[in-house]
Write a protein that holds these residues in place. Sequence first.
Motif, PDB file in Angstrom:
ATOM      1  N   SER A  95       0.824  -1.212   0.000  1.00  0.00           N
ATOM      2  CA  SER A  95       0.000   0.000   0.000  1.00  0.00           C
ATOM      3  C   SER A  95       0.854   1.256   0.000  1.00  0.00           C
ATOM      4  O   SER A  95       1.880   1.308   0.676  1.00  0.00           O
ATOM      5  N   THR A  96       0.415   2.241  -0.741  1.00  0.00           N
ATOM      6  CA  THR A  96       1.082   3.547  -0.706  1.00  0.00           C
ATOM      7  C   THR A  96       0.184   4.579  -0.006  1.00  0.00           C
ATOM      8  O   THR A  96       0.433   5.773  -0.090  1.00  0.00           O
ATOM      9  N   ALA A  97      -0.855   4.104   0.675  1.00  0.00           N
ATOM     10  CA  ALA A  97      -1.796   5.028   1.332  1.00  0.00           C
ATOM     11  C   ALA A  97      -1.065   5.899   2.358  1.00  0.00           C
ATOM     12  O   ALA A  97      -0.295   5.389   3.173  1.00  0.00           O
ATOM     13  N   PRO A  98      -1.285   7.203   2.315  1.00  0.00           N
ATOM     14  CA  PRO A  98      -0.637   8.096   3.269  1.00  0.00           C
ATOM     15  C   PRO A  98      -1.205   7.960   4.686  1.00  0.00           C
ATOM     16  O   PRO A  98      -2.281   7.400   4.885  1.00  0.00           O
ATOM     17  N   GLU A  99      -0.470   8.492   5.636  1.00  0.00           N
ATOM     18  CA  GLU A  99      -0.813   8.417   7.057  1.00  0.00           C
ATOM     19  C   GLU A  99      -2.263   8.815   7.366  1.00  0.00           C
ATOM     20  O   GLU A  99      -2.980   8.102   8.074  1.00  0.00           O
ATOM     21  N   ASN A 100      -2.709   9.947   6.812  1.00  0.00           N
ATOM     22  CA  ASN A 100      -4.070  10.426   7.130  1.00  0.00           C
ATOM     23  C   ASN A 100      -5.148   9.449   6.657  1.00  0.00           C
ATOM     24  O   ASN A 100      -6.210   9.325   7.271  1.00  0.00           O
ATOM     25  N   VAL A 101      -4.842   8.732   5.563  1.00  0.00           N
ATOM     26  CA  VAL A 101      -5.788   7.752   5.031  1.00  0.00           C
ATOM     27  C   VAL A 101      -5.756   6.468   5.874  1.00  0.00           C
ATOM     28  O   VAL A 101      -6.784   5.850   6.152  1.00  0.00           O
ATOM     29  N   ARG A 102      -4.557   6.114   6.335  1.00  0.00           N
ATOM     30  CA  ARG A 102      -4.419   4.943   7.217  1.00  0.00           C
ATOM     31  C   ARG A 102      -5.171   5.164   8.530  1.00  0.00           C
ATOM     32  O   ARG A 102      -5.750   4.241   9.089  1.00  0.00           O
ATOM     33  N   ASN A 103      -5.144   6.404   8.997  1.00  0.00           N
ATOM     34  CA  ASN A 103      -5.862   6.725  10.232  1.00  0.00           C
ATOM     35  C   ASN A 103      -7.366   6.568  10.087  1.00  0.00           C
ATOM     36  O   ASN A 103      -8.079   6.422  11.072  1.00  0.00           O
ATOM     37  N   LEU A 104      -7.849   6.577   8.845  1.00  0.00           N
ATOM     38  CA  LEU A 104      -9.277   6.361   8.597  1.00  0.00           C
ATOM     39  C   LEU A 104      -9.593   4.864   8.485  1.00  0.00           C
ATOM     40  O   LEU A 104     -10.741   4.475   8.294  1.00  0.00           O
ATOM     41  N   GLY A 105      -8.561   4.038   8.575  1.00  0.00           N
ATOM     42  CA  GLY A 105      -8.786   2.591   8.544  1.00  0.00           C
ATOM     43  C   GLY A 105      -8.522   1.942   7.205  1.00  0.00           C
ATOM     44  O   GLY A 105      -8.734   0.747   7.028  1.00  0.00           O
ATOM     45  N   PHE A 106      -8.040   2.724   6.240  1.00  0.00           N
ATOM     46  CA  PHE A 106      -7.701   2.145   4.940  1.00  0.00           C
ATOM     47  C   PHE A 106      -6.194   1.950   4.870  1.00  0.00           C
ATOM     48  O   PHE A 106      -5.462   2.399   5.741  1.00  0.00           O
ATOM     49  N   GLY A 107      -5.751   1.264   3.808  1.00  0.00           N
ATOM     50  CA  GLY A 107      -4.310   1.153   3.585  1.00  0.00           C
ATOM     51  C   GLY A 107      -3.710  -0.164   4.046  1.00  0.00           C
ATOM     52  O   GLY A 107      -2.510  -0.260   4.252  1.00  0.00           O
ATOM     53  N   ALA A 108      -4.545  -1.195   4.179  1.00  0.00           N
ATOM     54  CA  ALA A 108      -4.022  -2.515   4.531  1.00  0.00           C
ATOM     55  C   ALA A 108      -3.411  -3.210   3.309  1.00  0.00           C
ATOM     56  O   ALA A 108      -2.771  -4.251   3.444  1.00  0.00           O
ATOM     57  N   GLY A 109      -3.641  -2.618   2.159  1.00  0.00           N
ATOM     58  CA  GLY A 109      -3.122  -3.245   0.941  1.00  0.00           C
ATOM     59  C   GLY A 109      -3.889  -4.498   0.565  1.00  0.00           C
ATOM     60  O   GLY A 109      -3.356  -5.435  -0.028  1.00  0.00           O
ATOM     61  N   MET A 110      -5.175  -4.529   0.896  1.00  0.00           N
ATOM     62  CA  MET A 110      -5.982  -5.716   0.634  1.00  0.00           C
ATOM     63  C   MET A 110      -7.087  -5.483  -0.405  1.00  0.00           C
ATOM     64  O   MET A 110      -7.809  -6.416  -0.755  1.00  0.00           O
ATOM     65  N   GLY A 111      -7.216  -4.249  -0.873  1.00  0.00           N
ATOM     66  CA  GLY A 111      -8.298  -3.938  -1.820  1.00  0.00           C
ATOM     67  C   GLY A 111      -8.188  -4.702  -3.125  1.00  0.00           C
ATOM     68  O   GLY A 111      -9.097  -5.453  -3.500  1.00  0.00           O
ATOM     69  N   LEU A 112      -7.081  -4.518  -3.830  1.00  0.00           N
ATOM     70  CA  LEU A 112      -6.911  -5.206  -5.122  1.00  0.00           C
ATOM     71  C   LEU A 112      -6.895  -6.729  -4.965  1.00  0.00           C
ATOM     72  O   LEU A 112      -7.573  -7.424  -5.744  1.00  0.00           O
ATOM     73  N   PRO A 113      -6.169  -7.292  -3.963  1.00  0.00           N
ATOM     74  CA  PRO A 113      -6.239  -8.754  -3.789  1.00  0.00           C
ATOM     75  C   PRO A 113      -7.676  -9.245  -3.568  1.00  0.00           C
ATOM     76  O   PRO A 113      -8.057 -10.294  -4.099  1.00  0.00           O
ATOM     77  N   ASN A 114      -8.469  -8.491  -2.828  1.00  0.00           N
ATOM     78  CA  ASN A 114      -9.860  -8.908  -2.623  1.00  0.00           C
ATOM     79  C   ASN A 114     -10.700  -8.750  -3.890  1.00  0.00           C
ATOM     80  O   ASN A 114     -11.589  -9.563  -4.159  1.00  0.00           O
ATOM     81  N   MET A 115     -10.426  -7.716  -4.669  1.00  0.00           N
ATOM     82  CA  MET A 115     -11.147  -7.553  -5.945  1.00  0.00           C
ATOM     83  C   MET A 115     -10.866  -8.762  -6.845  1.00  0.00           C
ATOM     84  O   MET A 115     -11.753  -9.266  -7.522  1.00  0.00           O
ATOM     85  N   LYS A 116      -9.640  -9.224  -6.824  1.00  0.00           N
ATOM     86  CA  LYS A 116      -9.259 -10.414  -7.620  1.00  0.00           C
ATOM     87  C   LYS A 116      -9.956 -11.660  -7.070  1.00  0.00           C
ATOM     88  O   LYS A 116     -10.517 -12.462  -7.812  1.00  0.00           O
ATOM     89  N   LYS A 117      -9.932 -11.791  -5.744  1.00  0.00           N
ATOM     90  CA  LYS A 117     -10.488 -12.963  -5.082  1.00  0.00           C
ATOM     91  C   LYS A 117     -11.998 -13.117  -5.320  1.00  0.00           C
ATOM     92  O   LYS A 117     -12.493 -14.219  -5.523  1.00  0.00           O
ATOM     93  N   TYR A 118     -12.714 -11.977  -5.290  1.00  0.00           N
ATOM     94  CA  TYR A 118     -14.170 -12.057  -5.349  1.00  0.00           C
ATOM     95  C   TYR A 118     -14.759 -11.971  -6.756  1.00  0.00           C
ATOM     96  O   TYR A 118     -15.973 -11.997  -6.912  1.00  0.00           O
TER      97      TYR A 118
END
Length: 141
Positions: A95-118
Motif C-alpha cells: 500500500s502507498t496510502a498516506p498516514e491520514n488515510v491509514r488513520n481512517l482505517g484504509f491502507g491494509a493493501g488488501m483492496g486489489l487482492p480482494n477484488m481479484k479474489k471475489y
Amino acid sequence: MTDSLEFKYEVQEGNFTRAGEASQDVKRKLKRLGVSPDIVRRVAIAIYEGEINMVIHAYGGEITVTVNDSEIKMVLADRGPGIPDVEKAMQAGYSTAPENVRNLGFGAGMGLPNMKKYTDELSIETEIGVGTTVTMKVYLQ
Ligand SMILES: Nc1ncnc2c1ncn2[C@@H]1O[C@H](COP(=O)(O)OP(=O)(O)OP(=O)(O)O)[C@@H](O)[C@H]1O
Ligand SMILES: [Mg+2]
C-alpha cells in the motif's frame, strides 16, 4: 432478462462520505433483479474496494456496471496518477496510502487482492499521469 442493463456512477475525489454509494446502489439493484445473495455480496465488495481506491489513490472517476444474462461487468475508470507496478500493487499488504488515510482505517493493501479474489476476471489498464481502468467480471452461471 434478455436485454443488458447499464448503471453509471460518478466517484468524487477525496469524498469519503460518499464513497460506497455506488456499491450500495448496485447491491440494491442486483437484489431487486433476483441475483443470488452470494454474487451480490461479491460484486458489492469488488466495487466498494475499487470505489475507495478511486477516492484515495486517484482523483475520482466513473463506474459503469453492465448486467446481462451471463455476467456482471464492472468498469472503474479514473483520472489518476496511474499504477507504476501493477504486479506489486496486486500483492497482499502492499500500500502507498498516506498516514491520514491509514488513520481512517484504509491502507491494509488488501483492496486489489480482494477484488481479484471475489471476481471471475480482473484486468488493469493503467497509464502514468493519465489514469487507471479496472475491469472486473462476475459470472452469473
Ligand atoms: N486507482 C488507482 N490509482 C492509482 N493507484 C492505485 C489505484 N488503485 C490502487 N492503487 C495502488 O495500489 C496499491 C494497492 O491497492 P489496494 O487497494 O490493494 O490497497 P490500499 O488501497 O493501499 O489499501 P486497502 O485497499 O486495504 O485499504 C495502493 O496503495 C496504490 O498504490
Ligand atoms: Mg484499496
